[in-house]
Write an enzyme that holds these catalytic residues in place. Structure first.
Site, PDB file in Angstrom:
ATOM      1  N   TYR A 197      -9.434   5.514   7.024  1.00  0.00           N
ATOM      2  CA  TYR A 197      -9.600   5.927   8.416  1.00  0.00           C
ATOM      3  C   TYR A 197     -10.655   7.032   8.403  1.00  0.00           C
ATOM      4  O   TYR A 197     -10.437   8.095   7.804  1.00  0.00           O
ATOM      5  CB  TYR A 197      -8.289   6.468   8.981  1.00  0.00           C
ATOM      6  CG  TYR A 197      -7.243   5.387   9.225  1.00  0.00           C
ATOM      7  CD1 TYR A 197      -7.178   4.715  10.451  1.00  0.00           C
ATOM      8  CD2 TYR A 197      -6.325   5.035   8.241  1.00  0.00           C
ATOM      9  CE1 TYR A 197      -6.217   3.733  10.683  1.00  0.00           C
ATOM     10  CE2 TYR A 197      -5.366   4.047   8.466  1.00  0.00           C
ATOM     11  CZ  TYR A 197      -5.321   3.402   9.687  1.00  0.00           C
ATOM     12  OH  TYR A 197      -4.373   2.426   9.920  1.00  0.00           O
ATOM     13  N   LYS A 199       0.331   0.030  15.136  1.00  0.00           N
ATOM     14  CA  LYS A 199       1.733   0.024  15.578  1.00  0.00           C
ATOM     15  C   LYS A 199       2.087  -1.124  16.531  1.00  0.00           C
ATOM     16  O   LYS A 199       3.256  -1.283  16.895  1.00  0.00           O
ATOM     17  CB  LYS A 199       2.076   1.358  16.263  1.00  0.00           C
ATOM     18  CG  LYS A 199       2.134   2.527  15.299  1.00  0.00           C
ATOM     19  CD  LYS A 199       3.309   2.398  14.356  1.00  0.00           C
ATOM     20  CE  LYS A 199       3.279   3.381  13.208  1.00  0.00           C
ATOM     21  NZ  LYS A 199       3.621   2.806  11.912  1.00  0.00           N
ATOM     22  N   HIS A 256       0.857  -1.190   0.000  1.00  0.00           N
ATOM     23  CA  HIS A 256       0.000   0.000   0.000  1.00  0.00           C
ATOM     24  C   HIS A 256       0.888   1.232   0.000  1.00  0.00           C
ATOM     25  O   HIS A 256       1.647   1.463   0.931  1.00  0.00           O
ATOM     26  CB  HIS A 256      -0.919   0.006   1.226  1.00  0.00           C
ATOM     27  CG  HIS A 256      -2.086  -0.914   1.085  1.00  0.00           C
ATOM     28  ND1 HIS A 256      -3.291  -0.700   1.704  1.00  0.00           N
ATOM     29  CD2 HIS A 256      -2.242  -2.048   0.365  1.00  0.00           C
ATOM     30  CE1 HIS A 256      -4.127  -1.663   1.381  1.00  0.00           C
ATOM     31  NE2 HIS A 256      -3.510  -2.493   0.578  1.00  0.00           N
ATOM     32  N   PRO A 268      -5.044   0.719  18.619  1.00  0.00           N
ATOM     33  CA  PRO A 268      -4.790   0.153  17.281  1.00  0.00           C
ATOM     34  C   PRO A 268      -4.761   1.164  16.138  1.00  0.00           C
ATOM     35  O   PRO A 268      -4.352   0.807  15.032  1.00  0.00           O
ATOM     36  CB  PRO A 268      -5.947  -0.829  17.096  1.00  0.00           C
ATOM     37  CG  PRO A 268      -7.030  -0.342  17.992  1.00  0.00           C
ATOM     38  CD  PRO A 268      -6.337   0.295  19.158  1.00  0.00           C
ATOM     39  N   TYR A 315       3.678   6.579   9.864  1.00  0.00           N
ATOM     40  CA  TYR A 315       2.858   5.438   9.462  1.00  0.00           C
ATOM     41  C   TYR A 315       3.714   4.341   8.815  1.00  0.00           C
ATOM     42  O   TYR A 315       3.546   3.161   9.127  1.00  0.00           O
ATOM     43  CB  TYR A 315       1.741   5.881   8.500  1.00  0.00           C
ATOM     44  CG  TYR A 315       0.625   4.862   8.412  1.00  0.00           C
ATOM     45  CD1 TYR A 315      -0.536   4.992   9.178  1.00  0.00           C
ATOM     46  CD2 TYR A 315       0.737   3.736   7.591  1.00  0.00           C
ATOM     47  CE1 TYR A 315      -1.545   4.044   9.128  1.00  0.00           C
ATOM     48  CE2 TYR A 315      -0.264   2.783   7.534  1.00  0.00           C
ATOM     49  CZ  TYR A 315      -1.404   2.947   8.301  1.00  0.00           C
ATOM     50  OH  TYR A 315      -2.408   1.991   8.253  1.00  0.00           O
TER      51      TYR A 315
HETATM   52  C1  PHB Z   1      -6.636  -4.163  10.749  1.00  0.00           C
HETATM   53  O1  PHB Z   1      -6.629  -4.469   9.543  1.00  0.00           O
HETATM   54  O2  PHB Z   1      -7.067  -4.939  11.607  1.00  0.00           O
HETATM   55  C2  PHB Z   1      -6.109  -2.834  11.112  1.00  0.00           C
HETATM   56  C3  PHB Z   1      -5.526  -2.024  10.160  1.00  0.00           C
HETATM   57  C4  PHB Z   1      -5.059  -0.777  10.495  1.00  0.00           C
HETATM   58  C5  PHB Z   1      -5.184  -0.324  11.790  1.00  0.00           C
HETATM   59  C6  PHB Z   1      -5.742  -1.134  12.763  1.00  0.00           C
HETATM   60  C7  PHB Z   1      -6.211  -2.390  12.431  1.00  0.00           C
HETATM   61  O3  PHB Z   1      -4.749   0.917  12.093  1.00  0.00           O
END
Ligand code: PHB
Ligand code: APR
Length: 389
Positions: A200, A296, A72, A292, A384
């Site tokens: 997000y 990280k 990505h 989450p 990130y």
């Molecule tokens: C997930 O795919 O479970 C996931 C992805 C990104 C995040 C948190 C969880 O920031």
């Protein structure tokens, strides 16, 4: 029994450390409280930083990830109906890999099998002895029998609820914690992801995240009350809520289906200092937890493993202890930066129960600034994709 490094915990931290040590001919025994099936049944985030990709290569476990993972180059951020992209590749020269933590763990177990390393499952009563001496040992019970392993070092990779952190005397430990007043309700569904990149989403109904495992498996989350329970949510209710929180053009193309997993995770920031005591070293969730947002957790565990591996490799090659002596300080310097990023991103994107009108305007202004300012986007992108080790 004797080994060089006794590793407590057969999650990704313990397994990765064992495989890296194995490349230098350093032997280890892993003690895991659960069965392998139980460990591989856990569903965790799935975004890997470049540093972890390099470590997987170094450990000789990157082949399936390279073949099946998805690179990505950026991510999407939405607020209400507005959406913009942060282009990691253009801003930092780096990308991330979407590949589930469960798959990372599976690859590490298979590598452990191939290299003939020992993993003892279903152990109970793990106790660390003489950690503050030159000859520590670890005792445990398996099938009703108590066994002891003597070793040079103990790696405490046993997660937040393990014994390793508690082994450091309380008066030598400092713990820092922040508990967030909400959780994430997550589902896994065998549907194609709504977008080829993660979204997000900030909205007046709370945060949402559109993530994925592969082309046919999606992972979605909505912010929920801590008192909520997955049983309160039908699949239809979940999809309806998710659609209200993401831009309408994304909601219109969201493909829904039955969930194959549904659970609620609380959000917490936690750090234990120091991350060592004598010859006991903490790695990963045993020493720190991040919320989450930004994925990280596994990545920060990986940087700990990198620093510990470097120190141990140096010790076994030269007898020098600079690397292991500096472990806690080096690991914590990076941990705190990951904590800061996860806290910032969580604070930016969620609705807080006690939030004032002013607080809300500050969030909105910060998202607008992020949208319009390349320096702000670069700072976000650098964090990130992962700060350098
Ligand atoms: C997930 O795919 O479970 C996931 C992805 C990104 C995040 C948190 C969880 O920031
Ligand atoms: N004895 C032996 N094993 C133990 C004990 C114990 N007393 N206590 C816990 N364990 C095992 C757990 O069963 C688990 O398999 O230690 C392992 C720790 O694994 P994780 O919790 O996955 O922690 P870690 O390996 O540090 O992985 C880093 O990244 O995405 C995040 O939180 C997520 O798991 C993730 C982490």
């Amino acid at each position: 029994m004797r080994t060089q490094v006794a590793i407590i915990g057969g999650g990704p931290s313990g397994l990765l450390l064992a495989q890296l040590l194995q490349t230098k001919g350093v032997d280890s025994v892993i003690l895991e409280r659960q069965s392998r099936a139980h460990v591989l049944g856990r569903i965790r985030a799935g975004v890997l930083e470049r540093g972890l990709l390099d470590l997987m290569q170094e450990a000789g476990v990157a082949d399936r990830m390279q073949a099946e993972g998805f690179t990505h180059d950026g991510t999407l951020i939405s607020y209400g109906d507005e959406m913009f992209r942060v282009d990691f590749k253009a801003l930092t020269g780096h990308a991330v890999m979407v590949y589930g933590q469960t798959e990372v763990t599976r690859d590490l177990y298979e590598a452990r099998d191939r290299t003939g390393g020992e993993v003892i499952h279903n152990v109970q009563d793990v106790t660390i002895h003489d950690a503050n001496s030159d000859s520590p040992s670890v005792s445990y019970t398996v099938n009703g029998q108590t066994q002891t392993i003597s070793c040079d070092f103990v790696a405490g990779c046993d997660g937040f609820h393990g014994v390793s952190r508690q082994t450091i005397p309380a008066d030598l430990r400092r713990e820092f914690e922040k508990v967030y007043p909400f959780g994430w309700l997550g589902i896994l569904s065998e549907t194609p992801p709504v977008n080829h990149e993660l979204i997000y989403a900030s909205s007046d109904r709370g945060f949402a995240l559109c993530s994925m495992r592969n082309a046919g498996l999606s992972r979605y989350y909505v912010q929920c009350d801590l008192s909520d329970s997955p049983e309160n949510w039908t699949d239809d209710a979940f999809w309806a809520e998710l659609k209200r929180r993401i831009p309408s053009d994304q909601a219109a193309k969201l493909i829904t289906g039955p969930s194959i997993e549904k659970s609620i995770a609380p959000l917490r920031s936690f750090v234990c200092e120091p991350m060592c005591w004598g010859r006991l070293f903490l790695c990963g969730d045993a020493a720190h937890i991040v919320p989450p947002t930004g994925a990280k957790g596994l990545n920060t565990a990986a940087s700990d493993v990198h620093y510990l591996f470097e120190g141990l490799a140096q010790f076994y090659a030269t007898g020098k202890t600079q690397g292991i002596d500096a472990y806690s300080e080096r690991a914590l310097a990076r941990v705190w930066k990951a904590e800061r990023f996860s806290w910032w991103f969580s604070s930016l994107m969620h609705q807080f129960p006690d939030q004032s009108g002013f607080d809300l305007r500050m969030q909105q202004a910060e998202i607008a600034f992020l949208r319009s300012n390349e320096s702000a986007q670069r700072a976000m992108a650098e964090n990130y994709v992962g700060l350098p080790y």
